[in-house]
Design an enzyme around this catalytic site. Structure first.
Site, PDB file in Angstrom:
ATOM      1  N   GLU A   1     -17.555 -87.262   3.199  1.00  0.00           N
ATOM      2  CA  GLU A   1     -18.885 -87.070   3.772  1.00  0.00           C
ATOM      3  C   GLU A   1     -19.541 -88.395   4.162  1.00  0.00           C
ATOM      4  O   GLU A   1     -20.189 -88.478   5.210  1.00  0.00           O
ATOM      5  CB  GLU A   1     -19.779 -86.315   2.778  1.00  0.00           C
ATOM      6  CG  GLU A   1     -19.295 -84.939   2.386  1.00  0.00           C
ATOM      7  CD  GLU A   1     -19.441 -83.899   3.507  1.00  0.00           C
ATOM      8  OE1 GLU A   1     -18.993 -82.764   3.318  1.00  0.00           O
ATOM      9  OE2 GLU A   1     -19.992 -84.229   4.575  1.00  0.00           O
TER      10      GLU A   1
ATOM     11  N   GLU B   1     -19.439 -66.579   7.886  1.00  0.00           N
ATOM     12  CA  GLU B   1     -18.662 -67.693   7.346  1.00  0.00           C
ATOM     13  C   GLU B   1     -17.165 -67.433   7.445  1.00  0.00           C
ATOM     14  O   GLU B   1     -16.379 -68.361   7.610  1.00  0.00           O
ATOM     15  CB  GLU B   1     -19.076 -67.940   5.895  1.00  0.00           C
ATOM     16  CG  GLU B   1     -18.411 -69.114   5.235  1.00  0.00           C
ATOM     17  CD  GLU B   1     -18.852 -70.468   5.788  1.00  0.00           C
ATOM     18  OE1 GLU B   1     -18.334 -71.484   5.306  1.00  0.00           O
ATOM     19  OE2 GLU B   1     -19.700 -70.513   6.701  1.00  0.00           O
TER      20      GLU B   1
ATOM     21  N   GLU C   1     -18.938 -75.177  14.793  1.00  0.00           N
ATOM     22  CA  GLU C   1     -17.563 -75.121  15.287  1.00  0.00           C
ATOM     23  C   GLU C   1     -17.377 -74.234  16.513  1.00  0.00           C
ATOM     24  O   GLU C   1     -16.630 -74.579  17.443  1.00  0.00           O
ATOM     25  CB  GLU C   1     -16.621 -74.663  14.163  1.00  0.00           C
ATOM     26  CG  GLU C   1     -16.274 -75.734  13.154  1.00  0.00           C
ATOM     27  CD  GLU C   1     -17.413 -76.044  12.222  1.00  0.00           C
ATOM     28  OE1 GLU C   1     -17.378 -77.108  11.569  1.00  0.00           O
ATOM     29  OE2 GLU C   1     -18.346 -75.226  12.120  1.00  0.00           O
TER      30      GLU C   1
END
EC number: 3.2.1.-
Length: 612
Positions: free
Chosen positions: A260, A507, A532
């Site tokens: 991250e 999801e 995405e």
């Protein structure tokens, strides 16, 4: 000898103690010593005391220690090893630990990896290049900004040639709407959470979290390039000023996610190298980018050179032991680390990620597939679970993007990408009875007919790589990219078997029991601002200019129900409704956080195959 045989005779010790008393004293003393030294290695805050007894930077058998940069202001600070990761919270809850950073990309299964064998508690020197030594000091910038600028083939913000003719067009209206949304999101963050990592919009306050090791301003860093590209000049100057005046590396909490921090902070700061393209100011590099890269290097000090997932910033020289490394995490460092080498002229960053490739090339792969969990100690796969969604996704993305970022000289990345894609197509690709193409998950030879939202980036990835495939495969890959993207759009339209007002997908969605592209479990029936699907729309639009992709993208601009978390990556916008010469794909590659990194158009383009 005679005296030893006399009954009742006990010789005195040199201290005036008889033997039984001496033995009791020694027993007491040894127990005391054992207790003290046990405390040194077992008590929570023992790392400071360890330095009194262990030679610094010495890698002893059974102890994991890593190199540090002595000149760094935190070099003398230490912190205890982190606690075990807690169970992942339910959707919408805050994540109490950096090890539970599942909410982001790669995320919905990221921290459910298995615990490695006992051997993972041991450590040895890294096989992946040379670590920084204390005497070497911090790495400095050696970046030729003027040469970089001269190699760009297009102005960063485009020519603006279409602005007048598009001034009344639908696209122009949509573009202004997106800018309005971005301005609203930024202003809300600035008002209620400026400097914090995230905004909590319902309670109107900020949230720091723990996955960045004490670093702050994640939303600011993630927003910089978006504000710049949208030409929100006032807001951009606010963000830039905050970074210059308030951002620092004097972290206080310690544990940080290697992945991250890399994709958000390291990936987000090179924007400061962008020339305006329209006569605006030239921005200077962030001086702390390379220093932050240095702080990530201890993660690589493992026997295999495969990095651990967690680095302790406060101790500046300790990486978490006892767990597997995740494919999507250690496989999503290449772009940023090669850029760090470009910025600094120091090969250590490139060496680390090249070595990861070397390990992955040598290891046996079941049917050519890459499982999601790898032991950084033994170099063996920990489970035969394969996913192009969570836990695996951006590894594949970075292979094709490494090829593109190298100005198409990194043939190793290209070969690995097409080999992996062929294995995925052979073993994971399916077509539902209703004609929807999807990529399933593989568990030791058994397919889960499920596709996660995170896997929906693959339509754009396959489209991006189609041009450089073998000539006979190019049309096939373009069609495959379109079909996968269509499936992901259908998951938005068919969520829970009914059309959704938001046009957003869940999801994860399944293809079984007569149901197609729908969520079947409550735990998967939510959307957390993931980009995405829209990312694939953008790449398909850039390649085909089929207006359907802009229409699908516009469907996402809606009025949803809200949770109390504004993810930082929500503000990392892809320039979807912009023209092709705005951040041209000839000059730029987007990392997995959608931050632009420059294509290396120089004669010094890194040729990985020559380095191994």
């Amino acid at each position: 000898m005679l005296m030893r045989k006399v009954p009742g005779f006990v010789p005195a010790s040199p201290w005036g103690l008889r033997l039984p008393q001496k033995f009791l004293f020694l027993l007491f003393l040894s127990g005391l010593v054992t207790l003290c030294f046990g405390a040194l290695f077992l008590l929570p805050n023992s790392s400071r005391l360890k330095r009194l007894f262990l030679a610094p930077r010495t890698q002893q058998p059974g102890l994991e220690v890593v190199a540090e940069v002595a000149s760094h202001p935190l070099a003398g600070e230490q912190e205890s090893p982190p606690n075990p990761a807690p169970a992942a919270p339910a959707p919408g809850e805050d994540y109490p630990s950096s090890q539970a950073s599942t909410r982001r990309r790669k995320g919905w299964l990221r921290r459910t990896h298995p615990t490695g064998p006992r051997e993972e508690a041991t450590a040895a020197r890294s096989s992946g290049g040379t670590a920084l030594r204390p005497q070497e000091g911090s790495i400095s910038f050696s970046f030729d900004f003027n040469a970089f600028r001269s190699r760009l083939r297009h102005p960063v913000l485009g020519t603006g040639a279409h602005e007048i003719e598009d001034s009344q067009s639908l696209v122009r209206t949509q573009r202004e709407k997106i800018k309005e949304m971005m301005r609203f999101a930024w202003q809300s963050y600035r008002r209620y959470a400026m400097g914090k990592n995230e905004l909590r919009p319902l309670t109107k306050d900020g949230y720091e979290g723990n996955m960045f090791g004490g670093l702050s301003g994640a939303t600011v860093i993630d927003s910089l390039d978006t504000l710049y590209l949208m030409e929100l000049k006032e807001e951009f100057q606010e963000a830039k000023a905050w970074v210059e005046e308030n951002f620092h590396l004097n972290v206080v909490t310690g544990e940080a996610s290697l992945f991250e921090v890399n994709i958000r902070y390291i990936g987000g700061t090179p924007l400061s190298l962008l020339p305006d393209g329209r006569g605006g100011e030239l921005l200077l590099p962030c001086p702390w980018t390379i220093r932050l890269g240095e702080k990530l290097l201890p993660a690589f000090n493992t026997p295999t050179g495969i990095p651990k997932g967690i680095v302790n910033f406060k101790s500046w020289g300790w990486a978490m032991a006892g767990s597997s490394s995740i494919l999507a995490e250690f496989g999503s460092l290449h772009l940023e680390f090669l850029h760090l080498t470009e910025l600094s002229g120091n090969q250590i960053f490139a060496e680390k990620v090249r070595h990861i490739r070397k390990v992955l090339r040598k290891i046996d792969k079941p049917f050519g597939l890459y499982p999601n969990f790898l032991s950084p100690v033994s170099g063996n796969w920990m489970q035969h679970h394969v996913s192009v969604g969570g836990l695996g996704d951006s590894f594949y993305e970075y292979l094709i993007k490494s090829w593109l970022m190298s100005a198409k000289t990194d043939t190793e990345a290209k070969d690995m990408y097409y080999e992996a894609l062929e294995a995925i197509e052979s073993h994971l690709l399916n077509v539902s009875p209703g004609g929807l193409t999807y990529i399933a998950e593989w568990r030791g030879g058994i397919l889960d007919h499920k596709m996660g939202h995170l896997a929906c980036f693959s339509g754009g990835m396959i489209a991006l790589g189609a041009e450089d495939a073998k000539e006979e495969k190019r049309a096939h890959y373009r069609e495959l990219a379109a079909q996968i993207t269509k499936t992901c759009h259908e998951s938005y339209a068919l969520w829970l078997l009914i059309p959704t007002d938001t046009k957003l997908g869940p999801e994860a969605f399944w293809f079984n029991s007569g149901r197609e592209a729908v969520a079947t479990q409550l735990s998967e029936s939510y959307y957390i601002l993931r980009p995405e699907v829209v990312e694939s729309y953008m790449y398909l639009w850039r390649q085909t200019h089929n207006p359907i992709y802009r229409e699908w993208g516009w469907e996402v601009v809606m009025r949803p129900n809200h949770d109390n978390k504004q993810q930082t990556f929500f503000l990392v916008s892809l320039p979807f409704v912009s023209e092709d010469d705005t951040l041209s794909l000839e000059d730029w590659v987007f990392n997995t956080e959608a931050h632009p990194l420059p294509v290396n158009h120089s004669d010094k383009a890194l040729r990985t195959e020559d380095q191994l």
